[in-house]
Write a protein that holds these residues in place. Structure first.
Motif, PDB file in Angstrom:
ATOM      1  N   PRO A   1       8.379   4.890 -12.209  1.00 20.84           N
ATOM      2  CA  PRO A   1       7.554   6.007 -12.679  1.00 20.84           C
ATOM      3  C   PRO A   1       8.334   7.162 -13.298  1.00 20.84           C
ATOM      4  CG  PRO A   1       7.585   5.930 -10.283  1.00 20.84           C
ATOM      5  CD  PRO A   1       8.229   4.672 -10.756  1.00 20.84           C
ATOM      6  N   ILE A   2       9.621   7.307 -12.963  1.00 18.47           N
ATOM      7  CA  ILE A   2      10.392   8.403 -13.563  1.00 18.47           C
ATOM      8  C   ILE A   2      11.176   7.929 -14.788  1.00 18.47           C
ATOM      9  CG2 ILE A   2      10.561   9.627 -11.373  1.00 18.47           C
ATOM     10  CD1 ILE A   2      13.438   8.687 -11.125  1.00 18.47           C
TER      11      ILE A   2
ATOM     12  N   TYR B   1       1.867   8.097  -6.998  1.00 18.37           N
ATOM     13  CA  TYR B   1       1.953   9.550  -6.828  1.00 18.37           C
ATOM     14  C   TYR B   1       3.151  10.120  -7.580  1.00 18.37           C
ATOM     15  CZ  TYR B   1      -1.806  10.025  -3.381  1.00 18.37           C
ATOM     16  OH  TYR B   1      -3.035  10.070  -2.758  1.00 18.37           O
ATOM     17  N   ILE B   2       4.267   9.418  -7.540  1.00 15.73           N
ATOM     18  CA  ILE B   2       5.429   9.884  -8.294  1.00 15.73           C
ATOM     19  C   ILE B   2       5.140   9.839  -9.789  1.00 15.73           C
ATOM     20  CG2 ILE B   2       7.836   9.380  -8.878  1.00 15.73           C
ATOM     21  CD1 ILE B   2       8.217   8.419  -6.017  1.00 15.73           C
ATOM     22  N   ASP B   3       4.413   8.827 -10.226  1.00 15.25           N
ATOM     23  CA  ASP B   3       4.067   8.704 -11.642  1.00 15.25           C
ATOM     24  C   ASP B   3       3.231   9.890 -12.115  1.00 15.25           C
ATOM     25  OD1 ASP B   3       3.827   7.142 -14.187  1.00 15.25           O
ATOM     26  OD2 ASP B   3       1.710   7.160 -13.641  1.00 15.25           O
ATOM     27  N   ILE B   4       2.305  10.345 -11.278  1.00 12.38           N
ATOM     28  CA  ILE B   4       1.470  11.489 -11.652  1.00 12.38           C
ATOM     29  C   ILE B   4       2.323  12.733 -11.871  1.00 12.38           C
ATOM     30  CG2 ILE B   4      -0.248  13.121 -10.766  1.00 12.38           C
ATOM     31  CD1 ILE B   4      -1.706  10.817  -9.525  1.00 12.38           C
ATOM     32  N   THR B   5       3.296  12.948 -10.997  1.00 10.76           N
ATOM     33  CA  THR B   5       4.125  14.149 -11.127  1.00 10.76           C
ATOM     34  C   THR B   5       5.129  14.019 -12.266  1.00 10.76           C
ATOM     35  OG1 THR B   5       5.747  13.335  -9.504  1.00 10.76           O
ATOM     36  CG2 THR B   5       3.893  14.616  -8.678  1.00 10.76           C
ATOM     37  N   ALA B   6       5.588  12.799 -12.530  1.00 10.59           N
ATOM     38  CA  ALA B   6       6.540  12.590 -13.625  1.00 10.59           C
ATOM     39  C   ALA B   6       5.852  12.687 -14.982  1.00 10.59           C
ATOM     40  CB  ALA B   6       7.221  11.235 -13.475  1.00 10.59           C
TER      41      ALA B   6
ATOM     42  N   MET C   1      -3.376  20.715  -9.467  1.00 12.99           N
ATOM     43  CA  MET C   1      -2.663  19.785  -8.589  1.00 12.99           C
ATOM     44  C   MET C   1      -1.314  20.365  -8.160  1.00 12.99           C
ATOM     45  SD  MET C   1      -1.265  16.692 -11.018  1.00 12.99           S
ATOM     46  CE  MET C   1      -0.148  16.933 -12.405  1.00 12.99           C
ATOM     47  N   ASN C   2      -0.959  20.084  -6.926  1.00 15.53           N
ATOM     48  CA  ASN C   2       0.305  20.527  -6.348  1.00 15.53           C
ATOM     49  C   ASN C   2       1.336  19.423  -6.566  1.00 15.53           C
ATOM     50  OD1 ASN C   2       2.479  21.192  -4.655  1.00 15.53           O
ATOM     51  ND2 ASN C   2       1.152  22.234  -3.190  1.00 15.53           N
ATOM     52  N   ARG C   3       2.106  19.536  -7.628  1.00 20.41           N
ATOM     53  CA  ARG C   3       3.039  18.472  -7.993  1.00 20.41           C
ATOM     54  C   ARG C   3       4.081  18.234  -6.910  1.00 20.41           C
ATOM     55  NH1 ARG C   3       6.184  19.905 -12.323  1.00 20.41           N
ATOM     56  NH2 ARG C   3       6.859  17.744 -12.488  1.00 20.41           N
ATOM     57  N   GLY C   4       4.565  19.315  -6.300  1.00 22.71           N
ATOM     58  CA  GLY C   4       5.586  19.168  -5.272  1.00 22.71           C
ATOM     59  C   GLY C   4       5.086  18.377  -4.075  1.00 22.71           C
ATOM     60  N   ALA C   5       3.877  18.681  -3.636  1.00 25.92           N
ATOM     61  CA  ALA C   5       3.307  17.980  -2.482  1.00 25.92           C
ATOM     62  C   ALA C   5       3.047  16.515  -2.808  1.00 25.92           C
ATOM     63  CB  ALA C   5       2.013  18.666  -2.050  1.00 25.92           C
ATOM     64  N   ILE C   6       2.526  16.263  -4.005  1.00 23.96           N
ATOM     65  CA  ILE C   6       2.234  14.883  -4.403  1.00 23.96           C
ATOM     66  C   ILE C   6       3.522  14.071  -4.490  1.00 23.96           C
ATOM     67  CG2 ILE C   6       1.322  13.428  -6.256  1.00 23.96           C
ATOM     68  CD1 ILE C   6      -0.615  15.719  -6.920  1.00 23.96           C
ATOM     69  N   ARG C   7       4.559  14.662  -5.069  1.00 25.45           N
ATOM     70  CA  ARG C   7       5.842  13.962  -5.183  1.00 25.45           C
ATOM     71  C   ARG C   7       6.429  13.669  -3.803  1.00 25.45           C
ATOM     72  NH1 ARG C   7       8.591  17.699  -7.215  1.00 25.45           N
ATOM     73  NH2 ARG C   7       8.067  17.341  -9.408  1.00 25.45           N
ATOM     74  N   THR C   8       6.347  14.637  -2.911  1.00 32.35           N
ATOM     75  CA  THR C   8       6.889  14.446  -1.563  1.00 32.35           C
ATOM     76  C   THR C   8       6.180  13.316  -0.833  1.00 32.35           C
ATOM     77  OG1 THR C   8       7.511  16.781  -1.399  1.00 32.35           O
ATOM     78  CG2 THR C   8       7.293  15.553   0.666  1.00 32.35           C
ATOM     79  N   VAL C   9       4.857  13.303  -0.916  1.00 35.68           N
ATOM     80  CA  VAL C   9       4.094  12.228  -0.282  1.00 35.68           C
ATOM     81  C   VAL C   9       4.463  10.886  -0.904  1.00 35.68           C
ATOM     82  CG1 VAL C   9       1.778  11.273   0.060  1.00 35.68           C
ATOM     83  CG2 VAL C   9       2.185  13.714   0.410  1.00 35.68           C
ATOM     84  N   GLY C  10       4.663  10.873  -2.223  1.00 31.84           N
ATOM     85  CA  GLY C  10       5.035   9.636  -2.899  1.00 31.84           C
ATOM     86  C   GLY C  10       6.362   9.083  -2.397  1.00 31.84           C
TER      87      GLY C  10
ATOM     88  N   LEU D   1       0.831  -1.204   0.000  1.00 25.65           N
ATOM     89  CA  LEU D   1       0.000   0.000   0.000  1.00 25.65           C
ATOM     90  C   LEU D   1       0.866   1.254   0.000  1.00 25.65           C
ATOM     91  CD1 LEU D   1      -2.750   1.481   0.317  1.00 25.65           C
ATOM     92  CD2 LEU D   1      -2.472   1.206   2.792  1.00 25.65           C
ATOM     93  N   PHE D   2       1.849   1.283   0.891  1.00 25.19           N
ATOM     94  CA  PHE D   2       2.730   2.446   0.960  1.00 25.19           C
ATOM     95  C   PHE D   2       3.613   2.564  -0.282  1.00 25.19           C
ATOM     96  CE2 PHE D   2       2.404   2.265   5.792  1.00 25.19           C
ATOM     97  CZ  PHE D   2       1.659   3.434   5.871  1.00 25.19           C
ATOM     98  N   GLY D   3       4.302   1.471  -0.614  1.00 24.74           N
ATOM     99  CA  GLY D   3       5.327   1.546  -1.646  1.00 24.74           C
ATOM    100  C   GLY D   3       4.819   1.646  -3.065  1.00 24.74           C
ATOM    101  N   LEU D   4       3.903   0.758  -3.446  1.00 23.50           N
ATOM    102  CA  LEU D   4       3.452   0.702  -4.831  1.00 23.50           C
ATOM    103  C   LEU D   4       2.168   1.486  -5.078  1.00 23.50           C
ATOM    104  CD1 LEU D   4       4.226  -3.031  -5.727  1.00 23.50           C
ATOM    105  CD2 LEU D   4       5.473  -0.991  -6.444  1.00 23.50           C
TER     106      LEU D   4
END
Length: 228
Positions: A133-134, A70-75, A87-96, A61-64
């Motif tokens: 994702p990147i 979340y990282i995929d969305i920002t990438a 969308m706040n890309r920075g916040a989403i990436r950080t949470v990811g 749940l956490f990792g995948l």
């Protein structure tokens, strides 16, 4: 005037999943398929331990589910920004990233508790969750890479941690489900309305629904067989 109608580039960019980028980012229809295959592997292992199963699900749940998605969305900002322009890309990436670290922490805890060799799966899982994702390295973001990262490795890890051993049954299951997730991924690609015609995308969505129903069903039945 209403909102412009955008062509669907993902099969789950509809209904309730479209309401919020944080909610969409969890990709629940596909994440539940992952959980189903984890359940299949855990329940078909020679032994079944509920505590190990629940920790495996938590790490996934956490990792995948949270981290990698979340990282995929920002990438892939150009892909998703038209649907979630605020969308706040920075916040989403950080949470990811934090979610991946949390998933790895759960994996380390499991390694110390059950088998130190499980650290191999933890390290590889963290690598796949962060770098798939990147798209670095490039070979990872391919169909074979997807099959390994989202099928073969999670299934083999789930099988291994139950009895802390790998046999031909586990390897065969991991290979089969690794190929199966590639099939699912390809069907999802074929739902892209920017790239394909209406008949093809409609049929691809139908096949995806059938695929998901099969995955959910077998996972639930096998879990019940271990719990009852």
């Amino acid at each position: 005037m209403g909102e412009p109608v955008l062509p669907l580039v993902e099969p789950d960019l509809v209904g309730v999943w479209r309401k919020n980028v944080w909610w969409f980012g969890l990709r629940w229809p596909f994440s539940m398929v992952l959980f189903s295959w984890v359940t299949v592997a855990s329940t078909l292992a020679p032994e079944f331990h509920l505590d190990r199963y629940l920790l495996t699900m938590l790490a996934g749940l956490f990792g995948l589910v949270v981290g990698a998605h979340y990282i995929d969305i920002t990438a892939s900002k150009d892909k998703y920004l038209p649907y979630f322009p605020t969308m706040n890309r920075g916040a989403i990436r950080t949470v990811g990233v934090l979610a991946i670290l949390a998933g790895m922490a759960v994996g380390v805890y499991m390694s110390l508790l059950y088998s130190i060799w499980f650290l191999v799966f933890v390290i590889l899982g963290g690598f796949f969750a962060l770098f798939y994702p990147i798209e670095k390295p490039k070979w990872l973001h391919t169909y074979p890479g997807f099959g390994i990262a989202w099928g073969f490795m999670p299934v083999l890890a789930s099988y291994y941690i139950q009895g802390t051993r790998i046999d031909l049954m586990g390897l065969g299951l991991a290979l089969f489900l690794g190929i199966t997730v590639v099939e699912m991924h390809h069907m999802a690609v074929l739902t892209n309305e920017k790239e394909y015609g209406a008949d093809l995308t409609k049929n691809a969505r139908l096949l995806l629904k059938i695929h998901r129903t099969a995955a959910y069903s077998i996972g639930l039945v096998l879990l019940l067989s271990r719990l009852i």
